[in-house]
Motif scaffolding. Sequence first.
Motif, short mmCIF file in Angstrom:
data_model
loop_
_atom_site.label_atom_id
_atom_site.label_comp_id
_atom_site.label_asym_id
_atom_site.label_seq_id
_atom_site.Cartn_x
_atom_site.Cartn_y
_atom_site.Cartn_z
N UNK A 22 6.48 -14.50 -14.08
CA UNK A 22 6.39 -15.43 -13.67
C UNK A 22 5.50 -15.11 -11.31
N UNK A 23 6.00 -16.68 -10.69
CA UNK A 23 5.89 -15.71 -9.28
C UNK A 23 6.52 -15.06 -9.21
N UNK A 24 5.63 -14.01 -7.61
CA UNK A 24 6.72 -12.82 -7.07
C UNK A 24 6.63 -13.58 -5.26
N UNK A 25 7.84 -13.04 -4.79
CA UNK A 25 7.31 -13.01 -3.10
C UNK A 25 6.31 -12.35 -2.77
N UNK A 26 5.98 -12.98 -1.60
CA UNK A 26 4.34 -12.21 -0.74
C UNK A 26 5.04 -10.93 -0.47
N UNK A 27 6.14 -10.81 -0.89
CA UNK A 27 6.91 -9.46 0.05
C UNK A 27 7.41 -8.73 -1.34
N UNK A 28 7.22 -9.13 -1.87
CA UNK A 28 7.23 -8.31 -3.52
C UNK A 28 7.43 -7.15 -3.62
N UNK A 29 6.83 -6.64 -4.82
CA UNK A 29 6.13 -4.39 -4.44
C UNK A 29 5.75 -4.42 -5.87
N UNK A 230 -5.56 11.90 -1.86
CA UNK A 230 -5.23 10.78 -2.37
C UNK A 230 -4.92 8.97 -1.75
N UNK A 231 -5.79 8.08 -1.62
CA UNK A 231 -4.83 7.13 -1.79
C UNK A 231 -3.69 6.85 -1.67
N UNK A 232 -2.75 6.07 -1.09
CA UNK A 232 -1.54 5.89 -1.68
C UNK A 232 -1.23 4.38 -3.11
N UNK A 233 -2.05 3.69 -3.28
CA UNK A 233 -1.98 2.40 -4.36
C UNK A 233 -2.55 3.42 -5.82
N UNK A 517 4.92 -8.87 4.03
CA UNK A 517 5.84 -7.79 5.03
C UNK A 517 5.58 -6.49 4.16
N UNK A 518 6.31 -6.49 3.66
CA UNK A 518 6.07 -5.21 2.23
C UNK A 518 5.03 -4.46 2.25
N UNK A 519 3.74 -5.14 2.41
CA UNK A 519 2.60 -4.44 2.73
C UNK A 519 1.94 -3.53 4.43
N UNK A 520 1.61 -2.42 3.97
CA UNK A 520 1.80 -1.49 4.95
C UNK A 520 -0.04 -1.00 5.16
N UNK A 538 0.32 0.54 1.52
CA UNK A 538 0.74 1.44 0.07
C UNK A 538 1.88 -0.71 0.61
N UNK A 539 2.31 -0.33 -0.78
CA UNK A 539 3.36 -1.01 -0.80
C UNK A 539 4.86 -0.42 -0.56
N UNK A 540 5.81 -0.68 0.11
CA UNK A 540 7.24 -1.16 0.50
C UNK A 540 7.44 0.79 0.97
N UNK A 541 8.29 0.86 1.18
CA UNK A 541 8.59 2.15 2.70
C UNK A 541 7.97 3.22 2.05
#
Length: 541
Positions: A22-29, A230-233, A517-520, A538-541
């Motif tokens: 299923x498609x996610x919101x672009x803010x979804x992590x 290391x990277x966050x992702x 907006x969930x991507x920083x 990173x995704x989320x806070x």
Amino acid sequence: MKVRWGVLTLAGVLAITACGAEAQSPTAAAGGGDGGSLTWAVETQPTTFNPQQWGQNKARLLVHNQFDSLIARSGDGGFLPWLATSWKVSKDGLTYTFQLRDDVTFHDGEKFDAASVKANLDQFLVPGYNAAVAAIQLRNLGKTEVTGTHTLKVTLKAPDGLFLDFLSSPYAGQVSPKSLKNAKDLKAGGVDVVGTGPFILDRFTPGQEVHYKRNPNYNWPPAGSAHQGPAYLSEVTYRFLPEAAVRVGALTSGQVQVIEGVPATEIGLIKADSRLRFETSLNSGSAFSYYFNVSHPPFDDKRIRQAFRDAVDVDTVLDSVYQGTAKRAWSIIGQGSPQFYDASLENTFGDDSARANKLLDEAGWDKRDAEGFRVKDGKRLTVRTVASAPFVRDRRDILAQAIQAAVKQSAGIDFQVRLVDQGTALKAYEGNQYEVFENSRGDTDAGAALNLILPKGAAINRTHYESAELERLLDEASAGSDAAERKKLYAKVQKFVTDEALLLPLYVPADQVAYGSGVTGLTFEPVSGTPNSAYDVRIGT
């Protein structure tokens, strides 16, 4: 052979990316805090994954995922430590002594040390490896000596203002000596051409995507990075979606979290969506320009070059294609390189159809055929451009069509536009079967771009113009280290090529990114203006 991008519908993108999900919101992590997966849609598939063969500015954002350079750039244009912790330069500017990190490991387990750096620099001296870099950025490279396990001495044949910039560029991405020796296709790169970067390339599907996984041992980011370790992702996938509408659709539907290359027609939509963020940055280097081939008619006549330049109302053309989002260029150097850009050239030429027509009449092109094109001695005034598809970005094909219409209407010039594959374009260039060469360069030191484009015999001197005075100015500017003096010399270069009407500057390339907006942590490189790697994302806070 004409190349057309395959049309991929949004439904097709959703099927490819979601694989039934299923498609996610672009803010979804895909994962909160540390870890998680990011999918980033990009406009351009790289022609190589070897950083030392890099040539597409749109692909620059991929390089430093996998490879680290010896030094980095700061926001004020200076140089910062990276794999080299410090360096000293002799008073005569000929000897550089580098101290290197002692805790760095390549992805294949090989240790990074002075011997590996020497192997990388020596590789550029191999005939046919990268002749353009060897002839410009490393033209003064003398010898490289290992004076300690993590100490390297480089001796130049002459002082060179481009050397440190080279060491901070993608070209100086450090490749494992094992890869240099054993890679199946070193120049193309791939999973067996490894570096020391925060991510490891583990999958490449041509025409679809490239996938990176986190390097768990990474702990040597450049000075100024937002974090250490290391990277966050845990992984990042770059999906190749050349169609702008498809990229935007994939973002708004949540199938990707980031896109680069946002078309002007969609910027308003993205800015109006509270779930999305939009950022842009001008690129350094040379402006996107049309360079005129002076080696044969009609551009061997300076009046015809001036007329073509005057026949285009650049502001109107850019507004029609980019809807007010493009920065007009006035020089071979773009405003994204303020340390060398000469603003005094602004509004000194162009946008004068009356002058264009007067010049063409004076040059003997004073008759028209039934279609309204100018003719002389029974031949139509025709100029051709041959654009290589892998290097076409920013709707440049649409821009060419707008210019095609403009020069016909205002001056009766038959401008013929072809979009072809890379091999066909190279054949046309080598056969001198073109009159206009389209190009922009994203070099962090604009001098590197000028030296690739302007001197006699330079790698991409498609104008075939020759001038001892021009080459003297370029040589003096490249050899110097004083920024103010180099700016004066490059100002003279810019005026020279403008007075000779060797090119039509069009716009300053820029990168645009849009993301949920969930991507920083998405940032631009401080000098090049291109998107940074995914290291701090990173995704989320």
